[in-house]
Structure formats: C-alpha cells, structure tokens
Design an enzyme around this catalytic site. Structure first.
Site, PDB file in Angstrom:
ATOM      1  N   HIS A  88     -18.394   5.200   1.926  1.00  0.00           N
ATOM      2  CA  HIS A  88     -17.293   5.935   1.979  1.00  0.00           C
ATOM      3  C   HIS A  88     -16.069   5.344   2.674  1.00  0.00           C
ATOM      4  O   HIS A  88     -14.772   5.488   2.301  1.00  0.00           O
ATOM      5  CB  HIS A  88     -17.531   7.280   2.581  1.00  0.00           C
ATOM      6  CG  HIS A  88     -16.482   8.393   2.776  1.00  0.00           C
ATOM      7  ND1 HIS A  88     -15.969   8.587   1.494  1.00  0.00           N
ATOM      8  CD2 HIS A  88     -16.012   9.067   3.734  1.00  0.00           C
ATOM      9  CE1 HIS A  88     -14.973   9.618   1.881  1.00  0.00           C
ATOM     10  NE2 HIS A  88     -15.081   9.945   3.414  1.00  0.00           N
ATOM     11  N   GLY A 123       0.789  -1.204   0.019  1.00  0.00           N
ATOM     12  CA  GLY A 123      -0.061  -0.132   0.244  1.00  0.00           C
ATOM     13  C   GLY A 123       0.798   1.256  -0.067  1.00  0.00           C
ATOM     14  O   GLY A 123       1.791   1.402   0.714  1.00  0.00           O
ATOM     15  N   ALA A 124       0.358   2.087  -0.870  1.00  0.00           N
ATOM     16  CA  ALA A 124       1.412   3.427  -0.987  1.00  0.00           C
ATOM     17  C   ALA A 124       0.459   4.768  -0.814  1.00  0.00           C
ATOM     18  O   ALA A 124       0.789   5.588  -1.235  1.00  0.00           O
ATOM     19  CB  ALA A 124       2.099   3.446  -2.318  1.00  0.00           C
ATOM     20  N   THR A 168     -17.429  17.949   0.268  1.00  0.00           N
ATOM     21  CA  THR A 168     -16.559  17.973   1.529  1.00  0.00           C
ATOM     22  C   THR A 168     -17.552  18.471   2.530  1.00  0.00           C
ATOM     23  O   THR A 168     -18.221  19.492   2.461  1.00  0.00           O
ATOM     24  CB  THR A 168     -15.306  18.753   1.381  1.00  0.00           C
ATOM     25  OG1 THR A 168     -15.537  20.099   1.618  1.00  0.00           O
ATOM     26  CG2 THR A 168     -14.765  18.811   0.308  1.00  0.00           C
ATOM     27  N   GLY A 185      -1.403   7.287   2.435  1.00  0.00           N
ATOM     28  CA  GLY A 185      -0.750   7.872   3.407  1.00  0.00           C
ATOM     29  C   GLY A 185      -0.077   6.740   4.563  1.00  0.00           C
ATOM     30  O   GLY A 185       0.953   6.860   5.012  1.00  0.00           O
ATOM     31  N   ARG A 200     -21.440  12.488  10.921  1.00  0.00           N
ATOM     32  CA  ARG A 200     -22.034  12.169   9.688  1.00  0.00           C
ATOM     33  C   ARG A 200     -22.931  11.025   9.670  1.00  0.00           C
ATOM     34  O   ARG A 200     -23.983  11.244   8.854  1.00  0.00           O
ATOM     35  CB  ARG A 200     -20.694  11.914   8.613  1.00  0.00           C
ATOM     36  CG  ARG A 200     -19.785  10.962   9.430  1.00  0.00           C
ATOM     37  CD  ARG A 200     -18.667  10.700   8.379  1.00  0.00           C
ATOM     38  NE  ARG A 200     -18.083  11.723   7.895  1.00  0.00           N
ATOM     39  CZ  ARG A 200     -17.015  11.565   7.085  1.00  0.00           C
ATOM     40  NH1 ARG A 200     -16.481  10.649   6.623  1.00  0.00           N
ATOM     41  NH2 ARG A 200     -16.240  12.644   6.851  1.00  0.00           N
ATOM     42  N   ARG A 230     -16.226   6.992  12.198  1.00  0.00           N
ATOM     43  CA  ARG A 230     -14.991   7.639  12.146  1.00  0.00           C
ATOM     44  C   ARG A 230     -15.184   9.236  12.020  1.00  0.00           C
ATOM     45  O   ARG A 230     -16.350   9.651  11.248  1.00  0.00           O
ATOM     46  CB  ARG A 230     -14.134   7.582  11.018  1.00  0.00           C
ATOM     47  CG  ARG A 230     -13.111   8.322  10.675  1.00  0.00           C
ATOM     48  CD  ARG A 230     -12.239   7.875   9.412  1.00  0.00           C
ATOM     49  NE  ARG A 230     -13.225   8.167   8.343  1.00  0.00           N
ATOM     50  CZ  ARG A 230     -12.839   9.184   7.446  1.00  0.00           C
ATOM     51  NH1 ARG A 230     -11.752   9.950   7.782  1.00  0.00           N
ATOM     52  NH2 ARG A 230     -13.741   9.551   6.255  1.00  0.00           N
TER      53      ARG A 230
HETATM   54  C1  LIG Z   1     -13.284  11.424  -1.557  1.00  0.00           C
HETATM   55  C2  LIG Z   1     -12.743  10.848   0.001  1.00  0.00           C
HETATM   56  C3  LIG Z   1     -12.492  12.113   0.731  1.00  0.00           C
HETATM   57  C4  LIG Z   1     -11.829  11.689   1.789  1.00  0.00           C
HETATM   58  N1  LIG Z   1     -11.660  13.064   2.878  1.00  0.00           N
HETATM   59  C5  LIG Z   1     -11.285  12.750   4.024  1.00  0.00           C
HETATM   60  C6  LIG Z   1     -10.613  13.787   4.855  1.00  0.00           C
HETATM   61  O1  LIG Z   1     -11.056  14.978   4.698  1.00  0.00           O
HETATM   62  N2  LIG Z   1     -10.035  13.791   5.984  1.00  0.00           N
HETATM   63  C7  LIG Z   1      -9.607  12.457   6.420  1.00  0.00           C
HETATM   64  O2  LIG Z   1      -9.003  12.162   7.458  1.00  0.00           O
HETATM   65  N3  LIG Z   1      -9.834  11.285   5.626  1.00  0.00           N
HETATM   66  C8  LIG Z   1     -10.717  11.394   4.435  1.00  0.00           C
HETATM   67  N4  LIG Z   1     -10.938  10.257   3.769  1.00  0.00           N
HETATM   68  C9  LIG Z   1     -10.638   9.210   4.057  1.00  0.00           C
HETATM   69  C10 LIG Z   1      -8.978   8.773   3.648  1.00  0.00           C
HETATM   70  O3  LIG Z   1      -8.516   9.430   2.794  1.00  0.00           O
HETATM   71  C11 LIG Z   1      -8.847   7.260   3.576  1.00  0.00           C
HETATM   72  O4  LIG Z   1      -9.152   6.427   4.758  1.00  0.00           O
HETATM   73  C12 LIG Z   1      -7.506   7.023   3.577  1.00  0.00           C
HETATM   74  O5  LIG Z   1      -6.619   7.786   2.712  1.00  0.00           O
HETATM   75  C13 LIG Z   1      -6.921   5.806   3.598  1.00  0.00           C
HETATM   76  O6  LIG Z   1      -5.466   5.729   3.542  1.00  0.00           O
HETATM   77  P1  LIG Z   1      -4.480   4.292   3.577  1.00  0.00           P
HETATM   78  O7  LIG Z   1      -3.038   4.738   3.564  1.00  0.00           O
HETATM   79  O8  LIG Z   1      -5.210   3.680   4.453  1.00  0.00           O
HETATM   80  O9  LIG Z   1      -4.863   3.787   1.964  1.00  0.00           O
HETATM   81  P2  LIG Z   1      -5.104   4.397   0.567  1.00  0.00           P
HETATM   82  O10 LIG Z   1      -4.370   5.701   0.504  1.00  0.00           O
HETATM   83  O11 LIG Z   1      -6.176   3.926   0.218  1.00  0.00           O
HETATM   84  O12 LIG Z   1      -3.733   3.368  -0.105  1.00  0.00           O
HETATM   85  C14 LIG Z   1      -3.958   1.934  -0.321  1.00  0.00           C
HETATM   86  C15 LIG Z   1      -2.882   1.523  -0.967  1.00  0.00           C
HETATM   87  O13 LIG Z   1      -2.992   0.196  -0.967  1.00  0.00           O
HETATM   88  C16 LIG Z   1      -2.547  -0.409  -2.390  1.00  0.00           C
HETATM   89  N5  LIG Z   1      -3.062  -1.661  -2.303  1.00  0.00           N
HETATM   90  C17 LIG Z   1      -4.366  -2.057  -2.259  1.00  0.00           C
HETATM   91  N6  LIG Z   1      -4.488  -3.362  -2.418  1.00  0.00           N
HETATM   92  C18 LIG Z   1      -3.246  -3.719  -3.005  1.00  0.00           C
HETATM   93  C19 LIG Z   1      -2.732  -5.141  -3.310  1.00  0.00           C
HETATM   94  N7  LIG Z   1      -3.478  -6.125  -3.139  1.00  0.00           N
HETATM   95  N8  LIG Z   1      -1.582  -5.054  -3.570  1.00  0.00           N
HETATM   96  C20 LIG Z   1      -0.720  -4.257  -3.654  1.00  0.00           C
HETATM   97  N9  LIG Z   1      -0.990  -2.858  -3.221  1.00  0.00           N
HETATM   98  C21 LIG Z   1      -2.329  -2.761  -2.773  1.00  0.00           C
HETATM   99  C22 LIG Z   1      -2.986   0.495  -3.294  1.00  0.00           C
HETATM  100  O14 LIG Z   1      -2.782   0.577  -4.534  1.00  0.00           O
HETATM  101  C23 LIG Z   1      -2.939   2.014  -2.394  1.00  0.00           C
HETATM  102  O15 LIG Z   1      -1.695   2.219  -2.885  1.00  0.00           O
HETATM  103  C24 LIG Z   1     -11.524  10.554   2.552  1.00  0.00           C
HETATM  104  C25 LIG Z   1     -11.575   9.406   1.647  1.00  0.00           C
HETATM  105  C26 LIG Z   1     -12.312   9.795   0.409  1.00  0.00           C
HETATM  106  C27 LIG Z   1     -12.534   8.587  -0.617  1.00  0.00           C
END
Ligand SMILES: Cc1cc2nc3c(=O)[nH]c(=O)nc-3n(C[C@H](O)[C@H](O)[C@H](O)COP(=O)(O)OP(=O)(O)OC[C@H]3O[C@@H](n4cnc5c(N)ncnc54)[C@H](O)[C@@H]3O)c2cc1C
Ligand code: SF4
Ligand code: SF4
Ligand code: FES
Lengths: 635, 352
Positions: free
Chosen positions: A389, A16-17, A266, A19, A323, A426
C-alpha cells in the site's frame, strides 16, 4: 536518427501532480517563481485521488483534548520511534493550518454540528482526528489544489494575458532523467506520453513528488504510476534513500473476487464498527494485542462494543490497532489455516450496523463493491487480506527545508517519495496531511534556493544525448524480452521473497534473482512506435522499479529485527539498538550501497511528552539513563 | 478456468484506424479493463489505454463499450453474454490520439475559463463555519471524478463540433452550480455566468449526461435545471418559457408532477433512437453493430421541461428533503445507471 527536443525554462520544476506536488507548485508560484508541474497521468488523476479515509490534523473540533503534542505522540508510536522527530513535530504542528487553508481554496469537508470541520476516528489516533469528505477525501484534496492552481492561472491571465505565464501543467509527461551541472540540479529530461517526443526542462530547482513504489508487488492498491521513479531519479542524481525496508501492507485489501483484488477497504469500516473474523467465525483480534498496547485496548467483546458509543469510559476495540499489527494478525490466521479459500479473512460490518446506516456512512465503498463485484456489504462480509500500500522509505531530506540529503543541491522531495516522517510505519491519515505540510515547505524552500543562486546551472549537451539514447534503446532492440513479462517476474520476486513476512534465506535469494533480472531488464525490448505506447513506457520504468527493489531487499536483509513495516520471521522482536540506526542507500556507479547512520536525538522538550514506561519499550538503557537525568533536572 | 471471448478494439490514430479482432481469455469476476491489460501483456503490447485507479475513482479509463460511454474498470464482463463480441472504441466527441486514448484538453480549457472559488472577505482560515445540510448540495457535484463521459455524451458538442467554443458542457455546469450553492462563495453571478459565458442556453435538458454519470450525479435535475430556473427571473430563456407553458396547460388534465415523470420515461421527451431491426446474429458485422449501437443521426430530442408547480416554478423540495438536492424525476427508487433499454443508446443485442 535526428531527434527534436522541445526546451523549456523554469525556475522550479515540480515532478508529480499529487497532493505534494500541487501544494509545492502553489507555494513556488506564490513566491513568484515560474513553475512547471509534470505528471505521468492527466491533471487531477494522480494517486492522491484514491485516498479515502481522511487527513489527520489535530484541530480538536470533535474532542477538544486533542492538540499537536498528542498527534506527535501518536505518530512516533505508530512509527515505532524510528521517525525523524523533527518532521513528526512540524507535521503535527502545521497540519491544522494546512487543512484550514484548503477551505480558503474552496474545499468542502464534512461538518460538525457547530459548523466546524468534522473529524473521524482512525487506527492509531487517540482522538477523532481525520478531516474527511465521506470516503473520498483524496479526491477533494486533489480537486481543491487543482482548482487553486486554476485560480492562480486566472490571476496570471488577468495580469499577463496568458494563463500559463507563471505556472504550467505538463500532463502525461514522464521524466526519465535529472540533469546536473556538477552537483547542482540543472534540469530534467523526459518525454510526452502522447506523442513520444522528448522534452527538456532547464531549471535550477526540482521538487520530487512522485509518490511510491507499489507496482513492484503482485497484490497492491497502487496504480501503474507507482514505479519508484522519484526514488530512482534521486539515487541517480546522488541523493540518498532511507528506511527503504519499511513498506506498509494495508491489512484489509480485497482478495476476492478478482475484479476488486487489491482494492482497499477503508479503515473507517473498522472505525465504524466492522470486525474481523476467521473462517471459524471467531473475532480473533483479541488474541493479537501486543503488550505495548494492552492498556489502551479492550479485552472483551462487550467492552469493545461499548467503545463506539462511549469512547471516554471504555477502551477501544483491537480491530483499531495500528495497521501493521492487524496485517500481521491476518497473516497468522491465514497461515494457521483459518482463512478463506482465497487467502483472506472476513471483515463483517453487515451484521453490526443497519443497512441504511452502512450506506450513509460508507457510500462509495458500498457502490464500489456493488458495481464492481456484485458484493452487497450491507448483507455479506468482505474477504480481505494484506495488500502492498505505501512505502515509508524514501529520499532522505532535511526536515525543515525538504532538501534532499547527499551530494546533490537544488533537489527537494515531498510526499510519499520522501522518507523519515513516518518512521517504520505510517498512521492512516498522516499521509494526506504530510503532503500538504512538506509540499508547502518544499515549494517555499525550492523558491528561496533559486533566489540564493549566483549562476544558473547549465545542462550539458552530452548528458541530454545520453538520456535520449537510453530512452530510445528499448524501441531499437527487438531481441529482448517483453516488459510485461519482466514486470511479472519482478513482482513475483518481491511479492514472494520480500513481502510482508521476511526471512534471511529468501532475502538472499531475492537479491540473486534481482541481479539476474537487472541483466534482462538492460536488454528489454518494446514493440511499436513512440506514440502513446504503454509497452515502451513500462520498459523505461522497469529500471527504476528494479533499483528501488534492490534497495528494499538489501535494507530488509540488513535490519535484523522486526519493527513496523518490516517483519523478520528469524528476528521477531524489536531491538532498541536497531532503533538508533537508519539504513541509508546510495548509488555507487550502478550498484546499490547500503550504510548505517545514527538517528537524530530527540530533544528534551519532546522527550518529556512520553511516559517512562512507554519509552522503556523502545529505548536502550543508555538512552533511558539520559531520560532519567533530564527528568531529574526538570524537578 | 477462463474462457476465450471475442473482442473488437479500435486501433488507430488521428489519421484513421479500424476495429481489430482479439480473442482473449476472460476469468470469472473480471472487468473490461482487466481484459485490456491482458491484451497488452499478450497480443497487443502497444495498445494505448488510460487508467489509474482501477476502482472507479480517477475517471481515466473512459471509453465506449458496445457503444455505451463507460468506465472500463467499472464494466463487469459478466454483464455480457459469453458468446457476445465486446466492441471497445474511444470516446467519440474528442479527437483520437491513439487507440483508446483521446485528447480531452477541451475539458481542461473549459475548466480554466470557469471562475474559481472566491473566498469570503474577512473570514480567516479556520474560521469557516458551515452546516452539513448546506455543504451537501455542493458536495454532490464535488463527487465528480472528471471522467468526461457526460461531456462525451452531450449532443450539443457530440454532434456539433462548432458548438465547442461557446458551450462548456455539463461537467462545468455542475462546477458553476457547485460554486453557486457554496455557502461561503463570495461571487453572486454564477448563474448569469453559466448562461452568458458557458452556453447554458444550448442545453435542452435531454438528461443524457445524467444517465452516463458513473458517480450518479443528478447533473440535469440538481444543477442545470435550478440554474436555468433561477436565471430566468432576469432573462428570457425560451426553453423554460416553453416548459412552463406546456405544463400549465397539462395541469388541468392530469395530476401535476406524475405527468411530467411519466412523460420522461415513456419517451415523449428524449426519444429512443429509431433503429432498424437487428439482423440475426449470423448476418451481423461488429463494425455495423458498433455504428448502430448509437444513433449518431438521431433527431435532437424535443425539449422537455421540468415538472413545475402552480406558480410555474420548480418545486424547491431540495431544502426539505432527506437527501441532498431535489428528488429524482425518475422516482427515487430508480437506480442509475438505468437499464440500457431506457437509455438513448441501444445495445446491439437488445430487441427493439
Ligand atoms: C487506495 C489508497 C488509499 C489511501 N488512503 C489514504 C488515507 O485515507 N489517508 C492518507 O493520509 N493517505 C492515504 N493513502 C496514501 C496517500 O494517498 C498517498 O501516499 C499520497 O496520495 C501520495 O501523494 P503524493 O503527492 O506523494 O503522490 P501522488 O499523488 O501519487 O502523485 C504522484 C505524481 O507523480 C507523478 N509522477 C510519478 N513519476 C513521474 C515521472 N517519472 N515523471 C513525471 N511525473 C511522475 C505522477 O504522475 C503523479 O502525478 C492512500 C493510498 C491509496 C493507494
Ligand atoms: S441535459 Fe442534455 S443537452 Fe443538457 S448538458 Fe446534459 S446532455 Fe447536454
Ligand atoms: S459529472 Fe459525472 S459524468 Fe461528468 S465528468 Fe463528472 S463524474 Fe464524469
Ligand atoms: S481506472 Fe480510475 S476510473 Fe477506471
């Protein structure tokens, strides 16, 4: 068929890449571990780019009364006290440092007059708390982390002559299987999307940071990546999932026109003065303030409107309720026939702020709707409704180390794929800071786990062969159904029967249908070859989506109450006895097993942060008696 | 409720390929990416295409639509005539992997070569203090979603494969400019770096990159020109030198500034491609259209210099202006994306 498999050796593999993944990788690399980052899409495109509103951290830059205890309290309230208290505590304490750290990586947040990081209001947060950059905070976060990784690579280049000496990004690579040596993680197996070639990572520690599961729903803000891969990988490796019944439906996703369906409006639109109206033009949120929140929310439109300029002396408008309350209110309005033809309600900012001001405060929102749908938000209201979401549920982890619970060792999880931190719901903005806080912890503890290992676990060849066969199977069948049709059917089942409002009969029906789908998915066939073939990729993702959906449906059927992101029409109230229970999913062979597990107990010092009257709404009499005894002791 | 529309999609891989015909249902309010998804779900399950957010936020879905570099998720079907054939091809400048997916690793290589942010010594995390007006200039460049449409469009690499080694491209010029303008970045050699290592000198300010940027970043005006401008103090840059000569001469004849602006817009600067007249619809083949839509062999536009002041330097109005960075030479009321007839591309149906 002979298959060539590329092999790589790493100390820590981060899947996962987004945050969470990038933060974990940075930490593992800083701890001196050879680290790989794997991502299904290109570097810098993960789902995190879509986050808009901001990252919650009690820095107190805008209102100095804010501190970690207030943030902790808000988080627990938002999660309806089902949160893992320790995670909520660590999160509230550490998120300011994690945000400040980003500035040293080059991030440029919006500023206050005194030059500090500016913070904005958001639903559920008592004080302005969200560090933000216009409405593209997620982009800033991921770009900053991406650039930090580049800077580490430049360091390695200076030291070792190779950018990829100690940290390498494998983009457009999908992991399909975790490989074990006994109960220890030994590696991960996957394929390059571009070429369809297989790749094997041998590594003693794996950090899951794969994000969520929203692709199983019809109306969703999530991208194709969100197929629950990490959840499913963890299950198959012997880890457990908790809270899978809790899914967040964003209250205000666009429902019309189709080109923007599912795109979120938003929450800051409401924070900046936007109001919700039904088709009769009534500002209906005043009718939906739950007793629990009455004291904090305005009762008249006049008071609510005064709050925007004078928040200290007025109560906040009900549009800023958590929400799930907003989503439920919209759902009720639509069901009562007071919605728009497309099944939404109207969100109006046009009549509340001058056009210039709207464009300044919400620039990308304005452009997005103008360009995608030819809707001018400074002139007309938006048509919005609930959209899938975020999944609160996920891998059950140890709060301090982010290590997955269950039999497996060497597996860590952070970000949306992990569970517990957010309880049943959340708060907006808590996810971005969650990624940083627990991403860092996961990377750090994955590194120290590797240090403590005596012997490097070995990948067993038969496991690799089995993974190859499973991956190739859909290409070799030509009698099965198309993966796209199966995905649509799955989305229909989940959207219609396990959606925002749930009923016993429908959930039982859903489980029967998921059972039938399981057989069809096992026979799915994909046309075409191995090179960048999205049909094949989807075929492989389907089984993950399916098993995760089964967990959600099972847990939703079991939990006979309504709480946060889980609403049962047949059990509409929140039950203090259920608050003490987590529902834990694991795999038994290929069947999902559901168990109840007690929630960890709140320690006295955190207990005392709440007023008794508030706790009375969540806790059983027995727990309240304990609270009283504590209060007595403290006197 | 939908109608069937004609599409031509390039299918193939690095060994070659061709445009294939598809008839796809299109509903009201859809974008090109919606249609591609429908193709995948029906006729072409293995059609390769990148996308993530479907909201213009991730920059994955870059492709060329009727010859114009665009984000597929931000191109509304309603911008085309109902009878029009929509031709979808992969980005030209990067090697094709399959169908609409190209190998964009060039960009990541260049990203890795650009020196990272250098934190100021002795300032602890949490102690960073910056004013909003100061961060806004860099923030404009940090809006970049890395769609690489500007990289795809820049003729320096689009037409000359061998330049790729020495030329980082507009995306990385704005990265250098962003760090140059970062209030706390500890390095002071960003402009020199851009000139020496990134190949800024190859850029002859055609502004094609600015025209295609979906984030409306004023790449040329706010990043490239200021960097060229300031670097020239210490270094001879024939372009800036030439530019100031031209405009010094013109100054007596016309009011300064307006001359430069109209020059840009009437095509005395970047030339609109001279294209053979459009044959009547019946006689046209979409392949030819796709080829014709962009004039691949156009002459490299003559260098246009930015408008300069009495001292031969650019106006530094960005400090005094009510928005980040300098005013647009197109006039601040001109919106990007510009109307297609003002671009370097010509739409197949556009009367010339
Ligand atoms: C439209 C929208 C608005 C949002 N706004 C907010 C906000 O204002 N504030 C807030 O705090 N949160 C917000 N969120 C929630 C937040 O963005 C997400 O929960 C958060 O970014 C998730 O981050 P993560 O690092 O867990 O995963 P992600 O950033 O989703 O990354 C997942 C990574 O895993 C990789 N991956 C998945 N499966 C595999 C696999 N099988 N093999 C290899 N790689 C894989 C993907 O390619 C990706 O790189 C929002 C979400 C959305 C959809
Ligand atoms: S102005 Fe023209 S030459 Fe310069 S970077 Fe942009 S497209 Fe390339
Ligand atoms: S500068 Fe604009 S066109 Fe270039 S990559 Fe960034 S967003 Fe895309
Ligand atoms: S899909 Fe993200 S920009 Fe088009």
């Amino acid at each position: 068929m002979t298959t060539r498999i590329e092999r790589h050796h790493y100390d820590v593999v981060v899947i996962g890449a987004g945050g969470a993944g990038l933060r974990a990788a940075i930490e593992a690399r800083l701890a001196g571990k050879k680290t790989a980052i794997i991502s299904k899409s290109l570097f810098g495109k993960a789902h995190t780019v879509m986050a808009e509103g901001g990252a919650a951290a009690a820095m107190g830059n805008v209102n100095s009364r804010d501190n970690w205890m207030v943030h902790f309290r808000d988080t627990m309230r938002g999660g309806k006290f089902l949160n893992n208290f320790r995670m909520a505590e660590l999160h509230a304490k550490e998120s300011p440092s994690r945000i400040w750290e980003l500035e040293t990586y080059g991030a440029l947040f919006d500023r206050t007059k005194s030059g500090k990081i500016s913070q904005r209001n958001f639903g559920g947060h008592e004080y302005p708390r969200l560090a933000h950059v216009g409405d593209r905070t997620g982009l800033e976060l991921i770009r900053t982390l991406q650039q930090k990784i580049v800077s580490l690579q430049q360091e390695d280049k200076r030291e070792h002559g190779d950018y990829e000496a100690r940290i390498k990004v494998f983009s457009e690579t999908t992991i399909t299987e975790l490989l074990l040596d006994g109960d220890r993680v030994a590696g991960a197996f996957g394929y390059y999307r571009e070429s369809g070639e297989f790749v094997l990572f041998s590594a003693p520690a794996v950090v899951l940071a794969t994000g969520g599961v929203g692709r199983s729903y019809k109306v969703t803000s999530n991208s194709w990546e969100y197929t629950g891969d990490g959840h499913a990988l963890a299950l198959r490796a012997g880890a457990t999932l908790i809270n899978m019944e809790f899914l967040q439906f964003h209250p205000t996703g666009m429902v019309w026109p189709p080109s923007v369906k599912g795109i979120l409006v938003t929450e800051s639109v409401r924070g900046d003065g936007g109001v919700l109206k039904n088709s009769e033009g009534k500002r209906f949120m005043f009718d939906y303030v739950p007793d629990l929140f009455r004291r904090q929310y305005a009762e008249t439109e006049e008071e609510a409107d005064r709050w925007y300029t004078d928040p200290d002396n007025n109560r906040r408008p009900p549009e800023l309720l958590p929400r799930d309350e907003v989503a439920r209110a919209i759902n009720s309005e639509v069901k009562a026939g007071r919605g728009t033809p497309a099944g939404g309600v109207l969100l109006d900012i046009a009549s509340r702020l001058p056009a210039e001001e709207i464009r300044r405060r919400l620039p990308s929102m304005y452009h997005q709707f103008k360009e995608l749908a030819d809707v001018d938000i400074t002139k007309e209201p938006m048509e919005v409704g609930p959209t899938c979401h975020y999944v609160m549920g996920g891998v059950e982890v140890d709060p301090d180390t982010a290590a997955a619970a269950g039999r497996v060792q060497g597996l860590f999880a952070a970000g949306e794929v992990s569970g517990g931190m957010h309880g049943s719901n959340r708060l907006g903005g808590n996810s971005l800071s969650d990624l940083l806080v627990f991403g860092k912890r996961a990377g750090e503890h994955a590194a120290s786990y590797v240090d403590g290992l005596g012997r490097r676990p070995q990948v067993a060849t038969p496991d690799v062969e089995a993974a190859v066969d499973a991956a190739l199977a859909p290409l070799q069948r030509d009698t099965g159904e198309s993966p796209y049709a199966l995905q649509q059917d799955l989305q229909a089942v989940m959207g219609d029967l396990v959606g925002i409002i749930r009923r016993r009969g429908e959930l039982e029906d859903a489980l029967v249908r998921l059972g039938a789908l399981r057989e069809r998915v096992a026979k799915v066939s994909a046309a075409g070859g191995r090179r960048y073939n999205p049909g094949w990729h989807l075929a492989l993702d389907l089984r993950n989506m399916l098993v995760v959906s089964e967990c959600t449906a099972k847990a939703a059927l079991e939990r006979e109450e309504s709480r946060g992101g889980h609403t049962r029409e047949d059990f509409p109230t929140m039950e203090p006895t259920w608050r003490r229970v987590n529902l834990v999913c694991s795999l038994d062979g290929d069947q999902v097993r559901l168990e109840r597990k007690p929630l960890p107990k709140l320690p006295p010092e955190l207990f005392r942060l709440f007023e008794r009257a508030e706790l009375a709404k969540y806790l059983t009499d027995e727990e309240l008696a304990e609270f009283d005894a504590l209060a007595e002791e403290a006197k | 409720m939908g109608t069937k529309r004609q599409f031509k999609v390039w299918r193939g891989d690095e060994n070659g390929g061709e445009l294939q015909d598809y008839q796809v249902e299109v509903n009201e309010g859809e974008v090109v990416l919606d249609v591609i998804h429908r193709m995948q779900a029906t006729d072409a399950p293995d059609l390769a295409c990148r996308w993530n957010c479907k909201a213009g936020k991730c920059g994955s879905c870059s492709m060329e639509i009727n010859g114009l570099p665009r984000l597929a998720c931000m191109t509304r079907m309603s911008t085309f005539e109902e009878t029009e054939t929509v031709t979808v091809t992969p980005l030209r400048t990067f090697p094709v992997i399959r169908d609409l997916v190209t190998d964009v690793s060039f960009n990541y290589t260049k990203a890795r070569e650009t020196p990272a942010f250098a934190p100021p010594a002795g300032v602890a995390p949490g102690e960073y203090r910056m004013q909003q007006v100061d961060v806004e200039r860099s923030q404009e460049f940090r809006k970049c979603i890395e769609c690489f449409l500007c990289q795809n469009t820049c003729h320096v690499i689009r037409d000359h494969e061998d330049n790729k080694k020495a030329f980082a491209g507009p995306r990385y010029f704005i990265r250098a400019a962003e760090l140059d303008m970062h209030p706390l970045d500890a390095r002071t050699d960003r402009r020199e770096y851009a000139q020496e290592a990134q190949g800024l000198g190859y850029c002859n300010i055609t502004k094609c990159c600015t025209e295609v940027c979906p984030e409306h970043i004023k790449i040329t005006d706010n990043a490239i020109i200021p960097m060229k401008e300031r670097v020239v103090d210490r270094r001879y840059d024939p372009l800036v030198w030439l530019g100031s000569k031209i405009f010094r001469r013109e100054k007596g004849e016309a009011p300064r500034g307006s001359a430069a602006i109209t020059a840009t817009n009437t095509g005395a600067g970047p030339q609109l491609p001279t294209v053979t007249p459009v044959p009547p619809a019946g006689e046209r083949s979409p392949e030819a259209d796709a080829e014709r839509a962009v004039n691949w062999h156009r002459a490299v536009p003559a260098p246009v210099a930015p408008p300069v002041g009495d001292n031969g330097m650019l106006a530094v109005s960005e400090f005094a202006f009510d928005r980040p960075a300098a005013p647009s030479p197109f006039g601040d009321d001109v919106r990007f994306p510009m109307p297609p007839n003002q671009l370097n591309y010509s739409h197949p149906d556009q009367p010339l």
